[in-house]
Structure formats: C-alpha cells, structure tokens
Enzyme design. Structure first.
Site, PDB file in Angstrom:
ATOM      1  N   LYS A 123       0.813  -1.218   0.000  1.00  0.00           N
ATOM      2  CA  LYS A 123       0.000   0.000   0.000  1.00  0.00           C
ATOM      3  C   LYS A 123       0.852   1.276   0.000  1.00  0.00           C
ATOM      4  CE  LYS A 123      -0.695   0.414   5.009  1.00  0.00           C
ATOM      5  NZ  LYS A 123       0.032   1.688   5.154  1.00  0.00           N
ATOM      6  N   THR A 124       1.990   1.253   0.672  1.00  0.00           N
ATOM      7  CA  THR A 124       2.840   2.457   0.708  1.00  0.00           C
ATOM      8  C   THR A 124       3.382   2.770  -0.679  1.00  0.00           C
ATOM      9  OG1 THR A 124       3.458   1.944   2.990  1.00  0.00           O
ATOM     10  CG2 THR A 124       4.802   3.559   1.834  1.00  0.00           C
TER      11      THR A 124
ATOM     12  N   ASP B 220      -3.680   7.676   4.892  1.00  0.00           N
ATOM     13  CA  ASP B 220      -3.148   6.324   5.081  1.00  0.00           C
ATOM     14  C   ASP B 220      -3.702   5.732   6.383  1.00  0.00           C
ATOM     15  OD1 ASP B 220      -1.663   4.059   4.634  1.00  0.00           O
ATOM     16  OD2 ASP B 220       0.252   4.924   5.271  1.00  0.00           O
ATOM     17  N   GLU B 221      -3.643   4.401   6.520  1.00  0.00           N
ATOM     18  CA  GLU B 221      -4.119   3.692   7.730  1.00  0.00           C
ATOM     19  C   GLU B 221      -5.518   4.177   8.127  1.00  0.00           C
ATOM     20  OE1 GLU B 221      -2.597   1.208   8.674  1.00  0.00           O
ATOM     21  OE2 GLU B 221      -0.436   1.426   8.402  1.00  0.00           O
TER      22      GLU B 221
ATOM     23  N   GLN C 193      -7.552  -5.044   9.821  1.00  0.00           N
ATOM     24  CA  GLN C 193      -6.453  -4.669  10.712  1.00  0.00           C
ATOM     25  C   GLN C 193      -6.837  -3.515  11.643  1.00  0.00           C
ATOM     26  OE1 GLN C 193      -2.316  -4.956   9.045  1.00  0.00           O
ATOM     27  NE2 GLN C 193      -3.367  -5.109   7.082  1.00  0.00           N
TER      28      GLN C 193
ATOM     29  N   ARG D 204       2.533 -10.808  10.390  1.00  0.00           N
ATOM     30  CA  ARG D 204       3.848 -10.175  10.556  1.00  0.00           C
ATOM     31  C   ARG D 204       4.953 -11.107  10.061  1.00  0.00           C
ATOM     32  NH1 ARG D 204       2.302  -5.927   9.832  1.00  0.00           N
ATOM     33  NH2 ARG D 204       0.378  -7.063   9.448  1.00  0.00           N
TER      34      ARG D 204
END
Length: 724
Positions: free
Chosen positions: A32-33, A219-220, A250, A596
C-alpha cells in the site's frame, strides 16, 4: 515518467484511477505504501497537479518520513513540495495560521507528554495528591476522554456528583485547563479539537483550507477515530478529491477511539465512491497467509477480500501446545537458539504476545539460555514499578531491609511524608539499627501518624509469624500480603488492569518457584529474582525482539512466535465478555500477528492453571479456526500431528486447580518406572524417584534438585530412547 512495471493490475488501477472518491482496501503486505507514493508522483508528473495542492495524512512520523523519501526519489526536486504529515502536525500548521480568530496567539505552545505530566505534578503538589492513588496516566486519560467527549469542567463536576474520587479528578481537570490557558498551551487532543471547532465556527477559514489542497490522501484509514474523521470531512469540500487507504481486517485500536465503521461505511458518506482491493500479499508464504485468512473469515462484519500470495512454501504454521507457561517459554527459547545455530540472526525473529505481563516466563527462559533480547516499546517484567513494589512487600516479611521499607511505607498512601521518613532515617542512624527496628521499638510520632505506623508494624509481624509457622503455601502468603497492605485494592480502585495482571503473573511466578523448588524458601526466591532483575545482557545489533501484537503493527519479521494462544488471554477475557464485537476485534489482532511473519510462524499455548484467569488454560479458539491444511500440531494437545480439540475444555470453568491435575492423570500415556534414567531438555539427566499418575518425581543434579514433572511432556524422555 513513472515506471509501472513492478505493479500488479490492482495496484496500477489504484494509482491511475480518476474517481473523485477512492477507497483502497489494502490487505496485509499488499504494497500500500508503494501504491500511495506512486499515486502522488503520478498526480504531479502525469496529471499536472501542483505538488503544494496535494495533502497526505499518515499516523506516525516514521511513516511520513518514509513516504517523503520515496516521493523525493520519484519526482523532480522543484515538484517535491507535497505536504506529508501526521494529522497532529497538519493541525499545528492550520492553527499557526488561523488560531488568532479564536483569540489565541500564533506562537501558542504545544504540550508533549512530559509537559502534561509536569502540570499534573503541580496540581498534585497544590492539592496534596499522591501519584500512586491517582496515577498520571489514568488522570491524563480522564482529561483526554472529557475533552474528546466535549465535557467541560463544569459538566465534569456535575457528573462526579458526591463521589470523592471523581470530584478530585474534576478538580485536577480544572487545574489542568486553567494552567493551559495561563501558558497559552494546547495538548495533542486540543490540536484536532480546536481545528474542528474553528472550522465549524468560521466558514471562511474552512473554505480557505479546502481550497489549499485539491487532493487529500489518508493512510491507515482503518485507525481513524470520529473526531479525526470529522476533520477529514471538513477539509473535503465540494471540489476536493479524497483517497483513503486501509484494511478493516487490521482495525485493532478501537480501545483508543478507532471505529471500523468509518472505513466500512465510507461510501455512504461520499456518494459515488469507487473501491479497489489490493489482494496480492508480497510478505508471507502461502501457508501463513492462508492460515490467517481462514481465521479472519470468521468475522461477520468486514469487507470480503480474497488475499493471496505467489510465495509457495512447504513450511506449515507450527502450533506447539505445552503443559505450562514455563515449558512454553523453554520451548520458544530452545527453538530460537536452534534457529540461531542454523544461521538465522536473532534480529530476524520476534516473539509477540497479547499483553505485557506475558513476558515474565519468556524473559526468564531467554536469560537462562543467554539469548540477547529487547522489549520493544516496554519495560522488562522485573523492572516494572508494581512488580518492584510487590517484591519489596515480600522483602518486608522476610528481611525488612531499609530499601524495601522506604519504597513501600507510603504505598498506598498512609500519610507518611518526606519529613516523617527523614525522622525515621535519623533515628535509625542514631540507634545504629534498621529503620524497621526503630518503628518496632520506638514511638517517634504521636496521634494518628503513630497509630498508622503501629498498624503497619503489626501487619508485617503477622506475616513474619505466618512464615515462622510454615503452614501456609508461599504464594497464598504473597496474595495475603498484597491484600493486607492495600496495594492490590489501590490498583483495583484506579482500574490499573495491566498492573493488576502483572501482580497476578508475579503470584504465579512465586507458585511456580515453590513447586519446582519444594525445599526452598521465600528468601531464596528473592535471591533468584534479583539475578533476573539485575542481570544485564551485552546487547549487540543482533537481538531477539519481544513485543505486544499492538506494538508489532506495521512491522515484519522472517520468523514470528505468537505465544500464549489461550482463550481468555488471546482472545482477551475482557473482549470475550464484550460478545461478538470484542471477539472480532481480537480476531483482527490475531490476523495482524500472524501476517507479521514472512517465512515461518509458530503459535504456542500453555496449559495448567492460570492465576490471571483464575482457571485452567485451554488453547485459543483462533487455533481451531486455522484451516488444517496449513498447520501442524505438536505437544500435549497433539495426536499424530492433529489437534485434539480442547481436550481440557470440559473443565474450562472449573476454578479448582485439583480438578486439572486429576484430569491430567487420567490422560497421561507415558509410563516411567522408579529408578529409571531420564533426560530433560533443561535439567539434564536424572533418576525417577516416584511415579504418581500423570507426574513423575525426578532427582536432577545440582542446582536443580528434585522436580515433579508432567510425565507426558515432550521435554522429558527416557535415556534409552535417546541412546537408541
């Protein structure tokens, strides 16, 4: 020219789409970044949008700096003026320009956490309050919650009513707000609240900022709270484009205000929204990702997405089920050491857990194995304030040394201030004896203070008498000490849940020590603990990282261990009591934990009786939810590589420890004989002294001595089996 070669089709669409309102649902590890930064570079280089007309909001300075660096490499320097910042930094910028309309100067002060604490210290001193009774963190949360809920000081007094504690909190709130006004200072909560208020009150200021940025990126987005969302909606005027990136699966910060409904219902607030799903995961192997997917699918309230990966692997998720938290920690430490010997750096491995108190047994095992580690974003177990306080109370019952007395004499508050303590120290120096001896033999004070001292001495002498009798189990005595002293009640009154859990874990530690060392006393326990508490490891750049799952958000590791996967621990007991909503939040947290891991994921659970839960531990429901095709089971709850579904679940709500051991005896299958030679992974070679149902008593060499162990545990084997 932007190079799209490395992008998949969904990523390319997310970069190039021209919809006014775009919701990018980006699964874990889906890049996504990269998409967000390439989107901004595309707007500048190929759409012709001026860089200063683009706003990007992130939620950490680290993320903002990473995005800035990526964009710097993609666009010409003269076009590199995109405003990328946290939401708080954006509000500071807005208020520096326009706060004067609210009657404040532009050079207002921004309070950080230490500044806030300093104001509270002033208030406490003036109001004669104690930080143990009113912890700074709890009061700052109270102030923050009031501000966020638009509860004024006057309203806080009304809500407090006749409750002394709540009235005191309202008084501190009033002092804090007045001190802020005197200092012309805003805290982090104020930055957003004041900006929102200013935009509501002054439409011309709002219009100015709506025209400042044509393209807004967030973002987020799954971590947005309602006030932050209000600000974003204000900034998004009739002509602005809004681009949000996040993953509802998330959303793990609802406890601090995040609302998953914001991203789920985004299209209702912004008509004509287009949603693009980033479904390819580049981080994890297929078994890890498919295992995580099979868990999160059990959530009902989510946006369905089919996250996949091309990273194939034969390595399944490994689930290890242990007999106790001590065995669990030992297994993790041994596995970490084994992987390190095989060439895997410690820094590529991490141990994640649901709550900070769970680090206790892990830390001991790692220290025993000389494995260097750091607690990421936390304090080592034996260095935590409440653990030190409790151990000092225990020392009062045994050694009554001056350092222990000075630490706990006024915890909880007994009205013994610095002047009184100075008088006690002076008298002890004159008599050349301990401070406790002075309190026992001399009346240094008068009235209420002396009565308090006398009561304290009687309490300590009572504990000493119990120890001398030798009839009370040590962990029961420890519980009594925490209750008699009022220390546990103080934490409960202030709802210090994490600190209470740490105390329960410490009680479990005392019990575990006494069971493993039946001939040892409390003094030996304190000596053992001091070795763990004071031991310093030489830290190089290669160390194992221990952290909560919340702290691991946004990070990735080659190998991940998720410990204490037990119902009541993960999922958390309080969340389970909140019904489906709470369990779904915990399931999202498990999903974050599992994803993770890049190449290997270990899940562990611990059996035995838990003093935190006050019942026997059973494996987490999340382990059962993992598709059997992607997980292998080993340990006490495994049979031929399959998971024996909650073989102890029928005694889940039996709080009697004896019931667990009786049940265990009937399930044991490993036969040992008196006099037989055995080998234990930690204690070495030993001789069987006694066989008692599902347990064996074994004599090991010094310093371990006689241990009573679970016969069926995989750490224990007959010597002949190893030789053969």
């Amino acid at each position: 020219m932007i190079d799209f070669v490395e992008l998949n089709e969904a990523q390319k669409e997310a970069v190039l789409d021209e919809a006014k309102y775009l919701r990018i649902v980006a699964g874990a590890g889906s890049g996504k970044t990269r998409v967000l930064t390439m989107r901004i570079a595309h707007l500048i280089d190929e759409v012709g949008v001026k860089a200063n007309k683009i706003l990007a909001i992130t939620f950490t300075n680290k993320a903002a700096n990473e995005m800035k660096e990526r964009i710097r490499k993609m666009v010409e320097e003269e076009n590199n003026h995109v405003w990328i910042s946290t939401i708080h930094s954006l509000c500071v910028r807005i208020l520096r320009e326009d706060i004067q309309c609210m009657g404040w100067p532009r050079n207002f002060t921004v309070l950080d956490a230490e500044d806030q604490k300093a104001i509270l210290k002033e208030a406490y001193k003036e109001m004669k309050l104690d930080a143990t009774t009113y912890p700074y963190g709890a009061l700052l949360d109270y102030i923050s919650n009031n501000k966020s809920a638009e509860i004024s000081v006057e309203r806080a007094y009304t809500l407090a009513g006749s409750y002394t504690g709540d009235k005191t909190k309202a008084q501190v709130y009033e002092y804090y707000v007045k001190r802020q006004e005197a200092l012309l200072a805003l805290d982090f909560d104020d930055l957003i609240l004041w900006t929102v208020r200013m935009f509501k009150k002054y439409s011309e200021v709002l219009s100015k900022w709506q025209s400042r940025y044509e393209y807004i990126h967030v973002d987020e987005f799954q971590d947005i709270d309602p006030i932050q969302y209000t600000l974003i909606k204000q900034l998004t005027g009739p002509y602005n484009h809004l681009y949000v990136v996040g993953d509802p699966d998330q959303t793990i910060y609802t406890w601090r205000g995040a609302d998953v409904n914001i991203i789920l219902n985004f299209e209702k607030d912004f008509k004509g929204t287009k949603t693009i799903y980033l479904n390819e995961n580049y981080r994890s192997t297929m078994p890890i990702l498919n295992g995580a997917n099979s868990v999160i699918r059990n959530n009902h309230y989510r946006l369905e997405k089919d996250l996949y990966t091309k990273r194939k692997s034969e390595e399944k998720i490994t689930h290890y089920s242990s007999a106790s938290d001590e065995y669990q920690a030992m297994w993790i430490a041994n596995k970490v050491k084994e992987l390190h010997r095989q060439g895997k750096p410690y820094i590529d491995m991490a141990v994640l857990y649901r709550s900070n108190y769970l680090s206790r047994s892990l830390e001991k095992a790692l220290l025993d194995e000389r494995i260097p580690y750091v607690i990421y974003g936390g304090v080592r177990f034996y260095e935590r304030a409440e653990v030190k306080d409790a151990l000092c109370y225990l020392r009062m019952a045994i050694t009554s040394d001056d350092l222990a007395l000075q630490r706990i004499l006024n915890k909880p508050r007994r009205g013994i201030g610095n002047k009184s303590m100075d008088a006690i120290v002076k008298a002890a120096n004159e008599k050349n004896c301990s401070m406790y001896e002075v309190l026992k033999t001399q009346a240094l004070f008068s009235g209420k203070l002396q009565a308090t001292i006398d009561q304290f001495v009687r309490m300590v002498e009572g504990w000493k008498a119990i120890i001398a009798e030798g009839k009370t189990e040590v962990f029961r005595l420890f519980e009594q000490i925490l209750d008699d002293s009022g220390y546990r009640a103080m934490l409960e009154e202030n709802q210090e849940i994490d600190r209470i859990e740490n105390l329960k874990e410490l009680i479990d530690d005392v019990k575990e020590f006494s069971e493993n060392n039946p001939d040892s006393d409390l003094e030996e326990y304190l000596q053992t603990v001091s070795l763990y508490g004071d031991r310093e490891e030489t830290m190089s750049s290669d160390f194992l990282q221990l952290m909560t799952v919340h702290a691991a958000k946004g990070l990735e590791f080659d190998t991940v261990f998720v410990s204490d996967m037990n119902d009541g621990i993960f999922p958390n007991e309080r969340a389970m009591n909140d019904g489906r909503k709470g369990v779904e939040e915990e399931r999202r947290l498990a999903y974050v934990a599992f994803t993770r891991a890049k190449n290997k994921l270990y899940l562990t659970d611990a059996g035995g009786y838990s003093y935190v839960l006050q019942r026997v531990r059973v494996p987490s429901r999340f382990i059962e939810e993992i598709d059997p095709n992607y997980i292998e089971h080993i340990g006490v709850n495994a049979e031929n590589g399959q998971f024996k579904e909650h073989n102890l679940s029928n005694i889940l709500f039996d709080t009697k420890e004896e019931a667990f051991f009786e049940k265990l005896e009937r399930t044991s299958t490993t036969a040992y004989r008196k006099g037989e030679l055995v080998v234990h992974d930690k204690f070495g070679e030993g001789v069987v002294l006694k066989v008692d149902g599902g347990f064996v008593e074994i004599a090991f060499p010094f310093p371990h001595g006689v241990k009573k162990l679970m016969a069926a545990h995989p750490s224990l084997k007959k010597k002949e089996e190893i030789v053969n």
